[in-house]
Design a protein around this motif. Structure first.
Motif, short mmCIF file in Angstrom:
data_model
loop_
_atom_site.label_atom_id
_atom_site.label_comp_id
_atom_site.label_asym_id
_atom_site.label_seq_id
_atom_site.Cartn_x
_atom_site.Cartn_y
_atom_site.Cartn_z
N ALA A 136 -8.78 82.37 55.53
CA ALA A 136 -7.96 82.96 56.59
C ALA A 136 -8.88 84.01 57.32
CB ALA A 136 -6.51 83.78 56.08
N VAL A 137 -8.80 83.93 58.83
CA VAL A 137 -9.73 84.87 59.55
C VAL A 137 -9.02 85.55 60.85
CG1 VAL A 137 -11.89 84.14 58.78
CG2 VAL A 137 -10.68 82.76 60.53
N LEU A 138 -9.41 86.33 61.42
CA LEU A 138 -8.99 86.65 62.78
C LEU A 138 -9.57 85.57 63.61
CD1 LEU A 138 -9.57 90.65 62.94
CD2 LEU A 138 -7.44 89.35 62.36
N ASP A 184 -17.75 87.23 54.02
CA ASP A 184 -17.43 88.72 53.98
C ASP A 184 -17.52 89.29 55.34
OD1 ASP A 184 -16.48 88.77 51.39
OD2 ASP A 184 -18.19 89.68 50.68
N TRP A 185 -18.59 88.75 55.97
CA TRP A 185 -19.00 89.38 57.28
C TRP A 185 -17.87 88.99 58.25
CZ3 TRP A 185 -24.85 88.76 58.92
CH2 TRP A 185 -25.05 89.74 59.87
N MET A 186 -17.43 87.90 58.18
CA MET A 186 -16.14 87.65 59.03
C MET A 186 -14.98 88.15 59.03
SD MET A 186 -16.37 83.19 59.14
CE MET A 186 -17.77 82.54 58.26
N GLY A 187 -14.93 88.80 57.68
CA GLY A 187 -13.55 89.27 57.19
C GLY A 187 -12.69 88.24 56.68
N ALA A 188 -13.35 87.34 56.31
CA ALA A 188 -12.50 86.28 55.78
C ALA A 188 -11.81 86.55 54.34
CB ALA A 188 -13.21 84.95 55.81
N SER A 189 -10.54 86.26 54.27
CA SER A 189 -9.94 85.91 52.92
C SER A 189 -10.32 84.41 52.50
CB SER A 189 -8.53 86.38 52.99
OG SER A 189 -7.72 85.75 51.76
N ARG A 209 -21.44 85.31 54.29
CA ARG A 209 -20.96 85.06 55.66
C ARG A 209 -19.34 85.37 55.73
NH1 ARG A 209 -24.36 80.67 59.35
NH2 ARG A 209 -26.31 81.66 58.31
#
Lengths: 423, 429
Positions: free
Chosen positions: A90-92, A70-75, A68
């Motif tokens: 950290a996410v968009l 990685d899917w969100m593009g989260a750091s 999840r």
């Protein structure tokens, strides 16, 4: 930039520093717990638990959590210190709700025994990894000596022995006691939808049961205040000798802490400082630096030196002379102003990165219940005077004091031991 | 709970982006990016004086030269340089890579006019004083001694040295014996020959006034001209397998194989495949080696590129007793990769990459570095929209197609620790 705060009925604090121009949203759960809150039987549990939080809940597997994020593009990551355990992503901005929900659910981990046993192996690897790296345990040993019986003496990772003998029940009990909502701050920075943040907190954290949290402050007994100590850890295969020295400084609730950071920069920043010109610029030392670190009820100046083993004794003496010179002759206005501007410039740059601000705003609230904007900090730095720094130097002299630990090829040397025994 | 959508489906419109570029008559390339909302600017000067030009028996010359350039320039002593930069709140940095010597600074925008003339002095008028050479040399040697105590760094350094054709993998920080032998004439001739306008990139990002910046740089650098530098002869690579004896609890494993460099369009397929293998916490290596088996604390795979060569690089550090199993599992995962990539995995890789690109816009220093890197590799700067669109075009078929034609092979394997590991013959024939 604006600051917002709301407290849920169960005591969970929800705070946000909202920056309209930010492109990202950073979210963190800051748990007011760390190595200082552990007993001997729990040594290392805060950090071990931080790993276990990523191993899943009753209805989320570890793989699912990782997928999840990685899917969100989260750091996304976490850290444990003496006083804090933090979980952050950290996410968009459009992922704020998903990321908050995931982090919130993770705060109630399953703590399955099977996962516990596997993750124990990872923790042991982490301990070995740090043991193979500079400063080869000198920092942990120095903290232990410097803080003596104070809870801050405890190292964050624990030891191979304390981790190996820890049963899962110890962690479950620790989690139940320390992860109570009143002991947690949900903090967000950047492009934050605060209403949605509070709504997420209500949805996922609203039913967390509140428990009374015992006070953390402990009476301070700094051994170092009784005089200098010196210890040697012999590491025959290391190339350089690594030294760590800790001496008392202002605590986190002391108004002098900013002046202390400025003093540390003047004396021992990694560039342009007195230690830098005396030892690093000349190639005598790989590193010779000083920084100030503050805790809830204690503070210290930490000096680090790495150099050729045969030079260690001489350079430690030189460091002491640099500190003594500053105390006896004072600092000059030009170096004071240079370093004040340097500190201010650093603050401005850090301040414009919401991902970085999370780690100022979250812990500040967790420790003091206060919010300080970048502008507040800048004003404090710009108002510092040379007299403030001189006062800190007089209150907390850095020379002729402190706990020092050397790690490296140096064999136990009689002359060094004498220095230690003389105390 | 709500349905989780991959970011690829709901990424915002690409951030409004203003990029600038121009080339001075002497060949210096100027690049700029406006980042509205920031108070800072970051500027970076990349000169083609990288470690690749060190020359035989002089490994570390670029690094020592870069250090010497800070030790007095124009009318300024080395203390003047540091005192003015730091007194103006400028965070400065200097570094040497394989291809470049770089000097950078990040600051509140109004300090830029203070910073630029100092960098002009450092680049154009370094004093390179004889009486500073010993101090600078000792500083480089101290750093080298420090890297001796960092086992992960040593393993990776050995890997690059073996894997890339000579001298591309040589350590930019130098080799002690070589650094000892460098004389002041070596430094002076290196700086004269390589710190030159041709091939130099100056990149700026943040709260910028582009026209004003170009005018200032013109004035400070416009009348600088020198001859072109000579090309480097590329030699052979090292042996495939090496064990570095080291008395440590952990054994460090580093693997590499060749993939296309960044300027090849299919580098996106290559780096996506590597990200599936070892990029995020849901990657295969992290899941198999750390999460499921608890074999190590750190394990990863990534993409490393020079202009003409690039590598897939995998790393793990684990206690000696479990190192063989760790290597075996890593090799099995690499072997299993072609033909097994799933769409969900690739979606995660794309989300991570795209999200990181957008978030990079919050840092002036990161963007200044990024646009310079793009120019060096591509001779142009791709817009964020182009980059994001390129990620959108990645799909399982394209990544699998690339993998099928470029199966991981010819691995370079380095281990560092007490005991050597067994490397199966077929991995590195």
């Amino acid at each position: 930039m604006k600051f917002l705060h709301e407290r849920l009925p169960n005591g969970l604090d929800v705070i946000a520093e909202v920056t309209d121009t930010a492109l990202s949203t950073s979210i963190g759960f800051f748990v007011k717990t760390g190595a200082r809150d552990e007993t001997d039987a729990e040594w290392g549990v805060s950090h071990f638990l931080e790993h276990m939080v990523f191993k899943g809940t009753s209805d989320l597997s570890a793989d699912e959590i990782n997928r999840r994020f990685d899917w969100m593009g989260a750091s996304a990551n976490a850290f444990t210190s003496e006083e804090d355990t933090a979980y952050h992503a950290a996410v968009l901005p459009e992922q704020q709700i998903e990321a908050t929900a995931l982090l919130a659910r993770m705060m109630r981990p399953a703590l399955r025994e099977e996962d516990f046993d596997t993750e124990k192996l990872v923790i042991l690897e982490e301990i070995r990894m740090y043991d193979d790296q500079p400063p080869f345990g000198a920092d942990d040993r120095c903290r232990a000596t410097f803080f003596g019986h104070h809870p801050l003496a405890r190292s964050v990772l624990g030891t191979v022995e304390s981790i190996e003998r820890m049963p899962v029940e110890t962690m479950r009990d620790y989690h139940r006691r320390r992860y109570s909502p009143g002991n947690i701050v949900l903090c967000a920075t950047g492009a934050v939808d605060f209403e949605a943040l509070v709504e997420s907190a209500r949805q996922w954290c609203g039913d967390w049961e509140p428990l009374a949290i015992p006070p953390r402050r402990a009476p301070l007994d700094l051994r170092a205040s009784r005089g200098p100590t010196l210890e040697l850890l012999t590491r025959p295969t290391s190339t350089l000798e690594y030294a760590v020295r800790m001496s008392p400084g202002p605590a986190g609730n002391d108004d002098d802490r900013f002046a202390a950071k400025l003093l540390a920069a003047i004396l021992g920043d990694t560039s342009g400082s007195r230690l830098y010109w005396a030892m690093v610029d000349t190639g005598r030392a790989e590193q010779a630096s000083c920084h100030h670190q503050d805790f809830l009820d204690a503070g210290m100046f930490a000096t680090q030196l790495s150099c050729d083993p045969e030079d260690a004794e001489e350079l430690l003496g030189m460091i002491d002379e640099v500190y003594r010179g500053a105390a006896e002759k004072g600092l000059d206005r030009r170096e004071f102003e240079q370093n004040r501007n340097k500190l201010a410039g650093r603050w401005v740059l850090l301040g414009e990165r919401p991902r970085r601000r999370l780690f100022d705003v979250g812990p500040e609230w967790a420790h003091s219940g206060d919010y300080r904007s970048v502008a507040d900090d800048l004003r404090t730095i710009e108002n510092l005077s040379l007299e403030d720094v001189h006062r800190v130097l007089a209150r907390w002299p850095l020379h002729g004091t402190g706990s020092t630990v050397l790690a490296g090829p140096l064999p136990l040397d009689p002359s060094l031991e004498t220095a230690s025994e003389a105390q | 709970m709500s349905l989780l959508l991959p970011i690829a489906a709901n990424l915002p419109e690409p951030v409004k982006q203003t990029l600038h570029s121009t080339t001075l008559d002497n060949g210096i390339v100027l690049l700029g990016e406006d980042l509205p909302g920031l108070e800072s600017v970051a500027v970076a000067f990349h000169t083609p004086a990288g470690a690749v030009h060190d020359g035989p028996g002089r490994c570390g010359l670029a690094t020592l030269s870069g250090e010497m350039m800070l030790r007095g320039a124009g009318d300024r002593t080395s203390r003047d340089i540091v005192e003015v930069l730091e007194g103006s709140g400028i965070q400065w940095a200097q570094s040497v890579s394989t291809s470049h010597a770089s000097f950078a600074g990040a600051m509140v925008a109004r300090q830029l006019p203070t910073a630029l003339p100092i960098y002009a002095d450092i680049l154009r008028r370094p004093r390179l004083p004889d009486d500073e050479l010993e101090n600078a040399r000792q500083m480089v040697l101290q750093n080298l001694a420090g890297t001796e105590d960092d086992p992960a760094h040593r393993a990776m350094s050995a890997l690059r040295q073996l894997h890339y054709p000579h001298p591309l993998g040589m350590p930019s920080e130098g080799i002690s014996a070589d650094v000892e032998a460098i004389g002041i004439d070596d430094v002076r001739s290196f700086v004269r020959g390589h710190v030159v306008p041709s091939g130099m990139i100056i990149a700026i990002a943040g709260r910028i006034d582009w026209d004003d910046f170009v005018t200032r740089v013109e004035r400070l650098f416009g009348d600088w001209s020198t001859d072109d530098t000579s090309a480097v002869a590329i030699g052979n690579r090292g042996e495939r397998i090496r064990h570095v004896p080291h008395d440590s609890q952990q054994t460090h494993i580093a693997l590499a194989w060749s993939v296309p460099p960044y300027r090849h369009d299919e580098s996106y397929e290559a780096s996506a495949a590597l990200s599936v293998l070892g990029g995020g916490s849901s990657s295969r290596l992290f899941s198999e080696v750390r999460e499921r088996r608890g074999l190590c604390y750190s394990v990863s795979a990534g993409y490393h590129t020079l202009r003409d060569y690039a590598s897939a690089i995998c790393y793990s550090g684990t206690s000696a007793a479990r190192a063989q199993e760790t290597l075996d599992v890593m090799l099995a995962e690499i072997d299993r990769l072609p033909g097994t990539i799933e769409e969900a995995e690739l979606d995660r890789v794309k989300s991570r990459a795209k999200s990181a690109l957008v978030m990079q816009q919050e840092s002036s220093a990161a963007r200044a570095a990024w646009i310079a890197r793009q120019w060096y590799h591509l001779g142009t700067v791709r817009s964020l929209a182009e980059e994001l669109a390129r990620y959108d075009r990645l799909n399982v078929a394209s990544v699998e197609g690339w993998l099928a034609a470029n199966r991981p092979a010819g691995l370079t394997v380095v281990s560092l620790g007490k005991e050597p590991l067994e490397v199966p013959r077929e991995v590195s024939p």
